[in-house]
Design a protein around this motif. Structure first.
Motif, PDB file in Angstrom:
ATOM      1  N   GLU A 129       0.821  -1.212   0.000  1.00  0.00           N
ATOM      2  CA  GLU A 129       0.000   0.000   0.000  1.00  0.00           C
ATOM      3  C   GLU A 129       0.856   1.264   0.000  1.00  0.00           C
ATOM      4  OE1 GLU A 129      -3.950   0.527   0.987  1.00  0.00           O
ATOM      5  OE2 GLU A 129      -3.438  -0.671  -0.751  1.00  0.00           O
ATOM      6  N   ALA A 130       2.118   1.137   0.399  1.00  0.00           N
ATOM      7  CA  ALA A 130       3.004   2.296   0.462  1.00  0.00           C
ATOM      8  C   ALA A 130       3.780   2.502  -0.831  1.00  0.00           C
ATOM      9  CB  ALA A 130       3.989   2.129   1.622  1.00  0.00           C
ATOM     10  N   LEU A 131       3.514   1.676  -1.848  1.00  0.00           N
ATOM     11  CA  LEU A 131       4.293   1.712  -3.076  1.00  0.00           C
ATOM     12  C   LEU A 131       3.398   2.012  -4.273  1.00  0.00           C
ATOM     13  CD1 LEU A 131       6.428  -1.455  -2.293  1.00  0.00           C
ATOM     14  CD2 LEU A 131       7.109   0.929  -1.974  1.00  0.00           C
ATOM     15  N   GLY A 132       4.034   2.374  -5.397  1.00  0.00           N
ATOM     16  CA  GLY A 132       3.278   2.657  -6.608  1.00  0.00           C
ATOM     17  C   GLY A 132       2.483   3.952  -6.513  1.00  0.00           C
ATOM     18  N   ALA A 133       1.495   4.093  -7.395  1.00  0.00           N
ATOM     19  CA  ALA A 133       0.686   5.312  -7.436  1.00  0.00           C
ATOM     20  C   ALA A 133      -0.077   5.521  -6.128  1.00  0.00           C
ATOM     21  CB  ALA A 133      -0.281   5.242  -8.617  1.00  0.00           C
ATOM     22  N   LEU A 134      -0.620   4.435  -5.597  1.00  0.00           N
ATOM     23  CA  LEU A 134      -1.352   4.547  -4.335  1.00  0.00           C
ATOM     24  C   LEU A 134      -0.425   4.978  -3.206  1.00  0.00           C
ATOM     25  CD1 LEU A 134      -3.985   4.167  -2.791  1.00  0.00           C
ATOM     26  CD2 LEU A 134      -3.395   1.760  -2.497  1.00  0.00           C
ATOM     27  N   GLY A 135       0.783   4.429  -3.188  1.00  0.00           N
ATOM     28  CA  GLY A 135       1.745   4.822  -2.165  1.00  0.00           C
ATOM     29  C   GLY A 135       2.076   6.294  -2.220  1.00  0.00           C
ATOM     30  N   LEU A 136       2.224   6.837  -3.426  1.00  0.00           N
ATOM     31  CA  LEU A 136       2.500   8.267  -3.566  1.00  0.00           C
ATOM     32  C   LEU A 136       1.324   9.103  -3.075  1.00  0.00           C
ATOM     33  CD1 LEU A 136       4.234   8.285  -7.051  1.00  0.00           C
ATOM     34  CD2 LEU A 136       5.290   8.934  -4.882  1.00  0.00           C
ATOM     35  N   ALA A 137       0.112   8.676  -3.424  1.00  0.00           N
ATOM     36  CA  ALA A 137      -1.075   9.404  -2.959  1.00  0.00           C
ATOM     37  C   ALA A 137      -1.129   9.420  -1.439  1.00  0.00           C
ATOM     38  CB  ALA A 137      -2.334   8.759  -3.534  1.00  0.00           C
ATOM     39  N   ARG A 138      -0.885   8.279  -0.827  1.00  0.00           N
ATOM     40  CA  ARG A 138      -0.908   8.200   0.638  1.00  0.00           C
ATOM     41  C   ARG A 138       0.234   9.014   1.246  1.00  0.00           C
ATOM     42  NH1 ARG A 138      -3.097   3.508   3.233  1.00  0.00           N
ATOM     43  NH2 ARG A 138      -1.080   3.149   4.222  1.00  0.00           N
ATOM     44  N   MET A 139       1.399   8.995   0.600  1.00  0.00           N
ATOM     45  CA  MET A 139       2.553   9.736   1.113  1.00  0.00           C
ATOM     46  C   MET A 139       2.253  11.224   1.188  1.00  0.00           C
ATOM     47  SD  MET A 139       6.405   9.904  -0.529  1.00  0.00           S
ATOM     48  CE  MET A 139       5.989  11.058  -1.854  1.00  0.00           C
ATOM     49  N   PHE A 140       1.703  11.783   0.116  1.00  0.00           N
ATOM     50  CA  PHE A 140       1.410  13.213   0.108  1.00  0.00           C
ATOM     51  C   PHE A 140       0.223  13.550   1.017  1.00  0.00           C
ATOM     52  CE2 PHE A 140       3.688  13.048  -4.069  1.00  0.00           C
ATOM     53  CZ  PHE A 140       4.729  13.897  -3.709  1.00  0.00           C
ATOM     54  N   TYR A 141      -0.737  12.631   1.121  1.00  0.00           N
ATOM     55  CA  TYR A 141      -1.874  12.846   2.015  1.00  0.00           C
ATOM     56  C   TYR A 141      -1.404  12.953   3.462  1.00  0.00           C
ATOM     57  CZ  TYR A 141      -6.065  11.712   4.744  1.00  0.00           C
ATOM     58  OH  TYR A 141      -7.070  11.725   5.669  1.00  0.00           O
ATOM     59  N   VAL A 142      -0.568  12.012   3.881  1.00  0.00           N
ATOM     60  CA  VAL A 142      -0.080  12.009   5.261  1.00  0.00           C
ATOM     61  C   VAL A 142       0.806  13.221   5.526  1.00  0.00           C
ATOM     62  CG1 VAL A 142       1.352  10.764   6.925  1.00  0.00           C
ATOM     63  CG2 VAL A 142      -0.281   9.511   5.518  1.00  0.00           C
ATOM     64  N   ASP A 171      11.150  13.397   0.524  1.00  0.00           N
ATOM     65  CA  ASP A 171      12.233  12.711   1.236  1.00  0.00           C
ATOM     66  C   ASP A 171      11.809  11.332   1.730  1.00  0.00           C
ATOM     67  OD1 ASP A 171      13.471  15.144   0.857  1.00  0.00           O
ATOM     68  OD2 ASP A 171      14.202  15.319   2.905  1.00  0.00           O
ATOM     69  N   HIS A 172      10.497  11.136   1.886  1.00  0.00           N
ATOM     70  CA  HIS A 172       9.991   9.866   2.434  1.00  0.00           C
ATOM     71  C   HIS A 172      10.313   8.688   1.507  1.00  0.00           C
ATOM     72  CE1 HIS A 172       7.650   7.769   5.423  1.00  0.00           C
ATOM     73  NE2 HIS A 172       6.802   7.294   4.520  1.00  0.00           N
ATOM     74  N   LEU A 173      10.505   8.972   0.225  1.00  0.00           N
ATOM     75  CA  LEU A 173      10.864   7.891  -0.690  1.00  0.00           C
ATOM     76  C   LEU A 173      12.171   7.239  -0.273  1.00  0.00           C
ATOM     77  CD1 LEU A 173      10.002   9.503  -4.149  1.00  0.00           C
ATOM     78  CD2 LEU A 173       8.681   7.793  -2.894  1.00  0.00           C
ATOM     79  N   GLU A 174      13.174   8.051   0.022  1.00  0.00           N
ATOM     80  CA  GLU A 174      14.479   7.516   0.409  1.00  0.00           C
ATOM     81  C   GLU A 174      14.513   7.077   1.868  1.00  0.00           C
ATOM     82  OE1 GLU A 174      16.924   6.776  -1.434  1.00  0.00           O
ATOM     83  OE2 GLU A 174      16.432   7.793  -3.307  1.00  0.00           O
ATOM     84  N   VAL A 175      13.803   7.808   2.722  1.00  0.00           N
ATOM     85  CA  VAL A 175      13.833   7.494   4.148  1.00  0.00           C
ATOM     86  C   VAL A 175      13.161   6.157   4.434  1.00  0.00           C
ATOM     87  CG1 VAL A 175      12.984   8.199   6.434  1.00  0.00           C
ATOM     88  CG2 VAL A 175      13.992   9.898   4.897  1.00  0.00           C
ATOM     89  N   LYS A 176      12.026   5.894   3.788  1.00  0.00           N
ATOM     90  CA  LYS A 176      11.264   4.695   4.154  1.00  0.00           C
ATOM     91  C   LYS A 176      10.802   3.839   2.990  1.00  0.00           C
ATOM     92  CE  LYS A 176       7.258   3.111   6.829  1.00  0.00           C
ATOM     93  NZ  LYS A 176       6.130   3.510   7.708  1.00  0.00           N
ATOM     94  N   LEU A 177      10.256   4.450   1.936  1.00  0.00           N
ATOM     95  CA  LEU A 177       9.535   3.648   0.947  1.00  0.00           C
ATOM     96  C   LEU A 177      10.437   2.794   0.070  1.00  0.00           C
ATOM     97  CD1 LEU A 177       6.628   6.040  -0.033  1.00  0.00           C
ATOM     98  CD2 LEU A 177       6.855   4.468   1.896  1.00  0.00           C
TER      99      LEU A 177
END
Length: 212
Positions: A129-142, A171-177
């Motif tokens: 759920e944290a990856l792909g298009a959905l992951g990006l949507a959730r990342m920016f939402y949070v 930055d969350h891409l490198e930190v966690k995803l």
């Protein structure tokens, strides 16, 4: 298709969530995780779907904010709620420990190693759920919910500063995803995660071109 048992689990989770609003952790999220569980279980084999359904439906029943000081306890508390509820139903009591372990181990912040097929599958299913298009949507939402910015306009790739995903969503891409994608537990999970990570890398490259 939603079964009677799944519907009952969803109703119980919604009862616990009354008054809460979190678009990244809602009923649709639980259903997607359950679908991911089934997909991975079919590919991997050897998993108990009765355990997986219960664990998928209850894994976020205690949903603490990302910035809560006790965030790491959320999965353990969710496991306790699940077991207490299931013990009052016709759910096989001998399977309750497996449900509890799968829920406890799914969390990134809890740091509990998954030791059963169901725990490994649920962890992968949730992390997809944290990856792909959905992951990006959730990342920016949070990030928006926590008051963070989209990216550092002066140094979006953190080449001259420390990564800070509380301040900048990108930055969350490198930190966690990206690390999550590399640490999947199952072969099917790894394949799906790689596809999602590649999509996010392409998105980041496009974003960097657009912002110059």
């Amino acid at each position: 298709m939603t079964t009677d048992r799944q519907a009952a689990y969803e109703a119980e989770v919604l009862r616990h969530w009354a008054g809460q609003s979190d678009g990244a952790h809602d009923l649709a999220h639980l259903r997607r995780v359950w679908r991911n569980c089934q997909k991975i279980a079919r590919a991997e084999g050897g998993a108990d779907l009765e355990v997986l359904l219960a664990a998928a439906m209850f894994h976020d029943v205690v949903n603490l904010p990302k910035n809560a000081p006790n965030r790491a306890e959320a999965s353990r508390l969710s496991a306790e709620v699940a077991v207490a509820y299931l013990a009052g139903t016709d759910f096989p009591p001998q399977k309750l420990p497996a449900v509890a372990h799968a829920i406890t181990a799914h969390s990134f912040s809890a740091g509990v190693p998954p030791e059963t097929p169901e725990a490994r599958i649920l962890q992968d299913a949730d992390r997809l759920e944290a990856l792909g298009a959905l992951g990006l949507a959730r990342m920016f939402y949070v990030a928006g919910a926590l008051g963070g910015g989209l990216f550092d306009p002066e140094d979006p790739l953190a080449q001259r500063r420390a990564l800070d995903d509380r301040a900048f969503a990108l930055d969350h891409l490198e930190v966690k995803l990206f690390p999550v994608a590399e640490a999947m537990q199952t072969a099917e999970g790894r394949e799906l995660a790689q596809q999602g990570a590649e999509w996010m890398e392409a998105f980041r490259a496009r974003l960097l071109r657009e912002i110059g």
